[in-house]
Design a protein around this motif. Structure first.
Motif, PDB file in Angstrom:
ATOM      1  N   LEU A 155      69.325  51.937 -22.223  1.00 47.06           N
ATOM      2  CA  LEU A 155      69.732  53.219 -22.792  1.00 47.06           C
ATOM      3  C   LEU A 155      70.993  53.742 -22.119  1.00 47.06           C
ATOM      4  O   LEU A 155      71.854  54.346 -22.775  1.00 47.06           O
ATOM      5  CB  LEU A 155      68.595  54.237 -22.664  1.00 47.06           C
ATOM      6  CG  LEU A 155      68.838  55.617 -23.281  1.00 47.06           C
ATOM      7  CD1 LEU A 155      69.204  55.512 -24.762  1.00 47.06           C
ATOM      8  CD2 LEU A 155      67.612  56.506 -23.106  1.00 47.06           C
ATOM      9  N   GLN A 156      71.141  53.499 -20.823  1.00 52.16           N
ATOM     10  CA  GLN A 156      72.351  53.928 -20.121  1.00 52.16           C
ATOM     11  C   GLN A 156      73.579  53.219 -20.684  1.00 52.16           C
ATOM     12  O   GLN A 156      74.637  53.833 -20.882  1.00 52.16           O
ATOM     13  CB  GLN A 156      72.235  53.656 -18.626  1.00 52.16           C
ATOM     14  CG  GLN A 156      73.435  54.120 -17.802  1.00 52.16           C
ATOM     15  CD  GLN A 156      73.639  55.616 -17.862  1.00 52.16           C
ATOM     16  OE1 GLN A 156      72.713  56.377 -17.601  1.00 52.16           O
ATOM     17  NE2 GLN A 156      74.838  56.061 -18.215  1.00 52.16           N
ATOM     18  N   GLU A 157      73.439  51.928 -20.986  1.00 56.33           N
ATOM     19  CA  GLU A 157      74.546  51.182 -21.577  1.00 56.33           C
ATOM     20  C   GLU A 157      74.905  51.750 -22.948  1.00 56.33           C
ATOM     21  O   GLU A 157      76.091  51.865 -23.297  1.00 56.33           O
ATOM     22  CB  GLU A 157      74.178  49.704 -21.684  1.00 56.33           C
ATOM     23  CG  GLU A 157      74.096  48.988 -20.349  1.00 56.33           C
ATOM     24  CD  GLU A 157      73.690  47.531 -20.492  1.00 56.33           C
ATOM     25  OE1 GLU A 157      73.619  47.048 -21.650  1.00 56.33           O
ATOM     26  OE2 GLU A 157      73.455  46.877 -19.469  1.00 56.33           O
ATOM     27  N   MET A 158      73.879  52.096 -23.715  1.00 54.76           N
ATOM     28  CA  MET A 158      74.124  52.707 -25.020  1.00 54.76           C
ATOM     29  C   MET A 158      74.838  54.042 -24.864  1.00 54.76           C
ATOM     30  O   MET A 158      75.787  54.341 -25.597  1.00 54.76           O
ATOM     31  CB  MET A 158      72.793  52.882 -25.758  1.00 54.76           C
ATOM     32  CG  MET A 158      72.126  51.576 -26.136  1.00 54.76           C
ATOM     33  SD  MET A 158      70.406  51.781 -26.701  1.00 54.76           S
ATOM     34  CE  MET A 158      70.638  52.783 -28.165  1.00 54.76           C
ATOM     35  N   MET A 159      74.384  54.832 -23.914  1.00 57.53           N
ATOM     36  CA  MET A 159      74.999  56.132 -23.666  1.00 57.53           C
ATOM     37  C   MET A 159      76.465  55.976 -23.258  1.00 57.53           C
ATOM     38  O   MET A 159      77.332  56.737 -23.725  1.00 57.53           O
ATOM     39  CB  MET A 159      74.224  56.873 -22.575  1.00 57.53           C
ATOM     40  CG  MET A 159      74.790  58.233 -22.215  1.00 57.53           C
ATOM     41  SD  MET A 159      74.682  59.447 -23.558  1.00 57.53           S
ATOM     42  CE  MET A 159      72.916  59.818 -23.512  1.00 57.53           C
ATOM     43  N   ASN A 160      76.749  54.995 -22.404  1.00 56.20           N
ATOM     44  CA  ASN A 160      78.129  54.750 -21.992  1.00 56.20           C
ATOM     45  C   ASN A 160      79.014  54.462 -23.199  1.00 56.20           C
ATOM     46  O   ASN A 160      80.154  54.942 -23.279  1.00 56.20           O
ATOM     47  CB  ASN A 160      78.195  53.576 -21.013  1.00 56.20           C
ATOM     48  CG  ASN A 160      77.537  53.875 -19.677  1.00 56.20           C
ATOM     49  OD1 ASN A 160      77.299  55.028 -19.329  1.00 56.20           O
ATOM     50  ND2 ASN A 160      77.233  52.828 -18.921  1.00 56.20           N
ATOM     51  N   THR A 161      78.478  53.684 -24.134  1.00 55.85           N
ATOM     52  CA  THR A 161      79.231  53.348 -25.349  1.00 55.85           C
ATOM     53  C   THR A 161      79.440  54.578 -26.222  1.00 55.85           C
ATOM     54  O   THR A 161      80.538  54.811 -26.747  1.00 55.85           O
ATOM     55  CB  THR A 161      78.496  52.261 -26.152  1.00 55.85           C
ATOM     56  OG1 THR A 161      78.371  51.087 -25.347  1.00 55.85           O
ATOM     57  CG2 THR A 161      79.255  51.918 -27.428  1.00 55.85           C
ATOM     58  N   TRP A 162      78.372  55.381 -26.378  1.00 58.72           N
ATOM     59  CA  TRP A 162      78.488  56.593 -27.198  1.00 58.72           C
ATOM     60  C   TRP A 162      79.550  57.535 -26.642  1.00 58.72           C
ATOM     61  O   TRP A 162      80.337  58.099 -27.387  1.00 58.72           O
ATOM     62  CB  TRP A 162      77.145  57.323 -27.266  1.00 58.72           C
ATOM     63  CG  TRP A 162      76.039  56.527 -27.897  1.00 58.72           C
ATOM     64  CD1 TRP A 162      76.166  55.449 -28.724  1.00 58.72           C
ATOM     65  CD2 TRP A 162      74.637  56.742 -27.732  1.00 58.72           C
ATOM     66  NE1 TRP A 162      74.919  54.975 -29.093  1.00 58.72           N
ATOM     67  CE2 TRP A 162      73.971  55.753 -28.501  1.00 58.72           C
ATOM     68  CE3 TRP A 162      73.877  57.671 -27.027  1.00 58.72           C
ATOM     69  CZ2 TRP A 162      72.576  55.678 -28.574  1.00 58.72           C
ATOM     70  CZ3 TRP A 162      72.486  57.590 -27.096  1.00 58.72           C
ATOM     71  CH2 TRP A 162      71.849  56.606 -27.857  1.00 58.72           C
ATOM     72  N   VAL A 163      79.537  57.697 -25.325  1.00 53.54           N
ATOM     73  CA  VAL A 163      80.511  58.589 -24.686  1.00 53.54           C
ATOM     74  C   VAL A 163      81.925  58.032 -24.873  1.00 53.54           C
ATOM     75  O   VAL A 163      82.863  58.779 -25.209  1.00 53.54           O
ATOM     76  CB  VAL A 163      80.182  58.771 -23.193  1.00 53.54           C
ATOM     77  CG1 VAL A 163      81.302  59.516 -22.472  1.00 53.54           C
ATOM     78  CG2 VAL A 163      78.861  59.522 -23.026  1.00 53.54           C
ATOM     79  N   LYS A 164      82.071  56.717 -24.667  1.00 48.23           N
ATOM     80  CA  LYS A 164      83.381  56.087 -24.830  1.00 48.23           C
ATOM     81  C   LYS A 164      83.902  56.260 -26.249  1.00 48.23           C
ATOM     82  O   LYS A 164      85.103  56.485 -26.469  1.00 48.23           O
ATOM     83  CB  LYS A 164      83.279  54.605 -24.476  1.00 48.23           C
ATOM     84  CG  LYS A 164      84.596  53.845 -24.570  1.00 48.23           C
ATOM     85  CD  LYS A 164      84.410  52.384 -24.204  1.00 48.23           C
ATOM     86  CE  LYS A 164      85.708  51.617 -24.343  1.00 48.23           C
ATOM     87  NZ  LYS A 164      85.533  50.162 -24.020  1.00 48.23           N
ATOM     88  N   ASP A 165      82.988  56.159 -27.207  1.00 47.08           N
ATOM     89  CA  ASP A 165      83.374  56.280 -28.620  1.00 47.08           C
ATOM     90  C   ASP A 165      83.419  57.731 -29.101  1.00 47.08           C
ATOM     91  O   ASP A 165      83.615  57.983 -30.291  1.00 47.08           O
ATOM     92  CB  ASP A 165      82.406  55.477 -29.499  1.00 47.08           C
ATOM     93  CG  ASP A 165      82.508  53.970 -29.266  1.00 47.08           C
ATOM     94  OD1 ASP A 165      83.514  53.538 -28.666  1.00 47.08           O
ATOM     95  OD2 ASP A 165      81.587  53.241 -29.675  1.00 47.08           O
ATOM     96  N   GLU A 166      83.173  58.654 -28.169  1.00 48.39           N
ATOM     97  CA  GLU A 166      83.270  60.094 -28.440  1.00 48.39           C
ATOM     98  C   GLU A 166      82.323  60.550 -29.549  1.00 48.39           C
ATOM     99  O   GLU A 166      82.702  61.306 -30.457  1.00 48.39           O
ATOM    100  CB  GLU A 166      84.721  60.471 -28.770  1.00 48.39           C
ATOM    101  CG  GLU A 166      85.683  60.195 -27.630  1.00 48.39           C
ATOM    102  CD  GLU A 166      87.110  60.621 -27.941  1.00 48.39           C
ATOM    103  OE1 GLU A 166      87.420  60.847 -29.120  1.00 48.39           O
ATOM    104  OE2 GLU A 166      87.895  60.725 -26.980  1.00 48.39           O
TER     105      GLU A 166
END
Length: 201
Positions: A155-166
């Protein structure tokens, strides 16, 4: 690994006490922490309902329950949290369920905003005060055994991607809770058990 100073536990509280404080604040239209807003209050209300539901439905995996039963020396499980935090609402009840299995686990909750000095020893990516953060230490020496958080690795990896993709915050929040609902606490249990195993004889 850190040695936790006992003074950091001055403002700690058991799970039941934390729930009482959260409930009392909600009745007054407030949340834990320094910031207050209608949005945070609504998040905290939803989170409190999530916690109560998880309290009733959580099932610790048999093999993990067997591991937790084997803890034969007292441990302090310290959790930095706040009532408005969605991840904390999903994870803290699982930690409480662990503590109910073995009296050698002393679960103590600390509000992040009242314990910044301790929080800053466990920043995510070296910069973020993300919660919940779980710190497990020997009860007698307060020497850290391991720490974990703020959420399962996948989930942390997913969150990192979501944040990166704004992604918009509300969209991230919705996806986050959908993931937790599907996972049913399994990832959290397994990751903590993996860290715990070397410290169980």
């Amino acid at each position: 690994m850190n040695t936790i100073e006992r003074r950091h536990l001055d403002k700690a509280m058991p799970y039941v006490g934390y729930c009482e404080i959260v409930n009392d604040l909600l009745k007054a239209g407030k949340v834990t922490g320094q910031n207050q807003s209608e949005d945070l209050t609504q998040y905290a209300k939803l989170n409190f309902h999530r916690m109560k539901r998880i309290n009733k439905t959580i099932v610790i995996l048999p093999e993990i329950k067997e591991l937790v039963i084997k803890i034969n020396t007292p441990q302090k499980w310290m959790v930095l949290t706040e009532s408005w935090c969605g991840d904390a609402a999903q994870i803290v009840p699982i930690l409480n369920a662990f503590s109910e299995i073995n009296k050698n686990i002393d679960l103590q909750l600390l509000l992040r905003d009242e314990n910044i000095e301790l929080m800053d020893l466990y920043l995510t990516h070296g910069k973020s005060r993300s919660i919940p953060k779980v710190i497990v230490a020997e009860a007698d020496t307060m020497k850290e055994l391991f720490h974990w958080g703020p959420r399962p690795a996948v989930l942390q990896e997913m969150m990192n991607t979501w944040v990166k993709d704004e992604w918009p915050f509300e969209e991230m929040k919705e996806e986050l809770h959908l993931w937790y609902a599907k996972d049913q606490g399994i990832s959290t249990q397994k990751e903590i058990a993996e860290l715990l195993a070397p410290h169980v004889s």
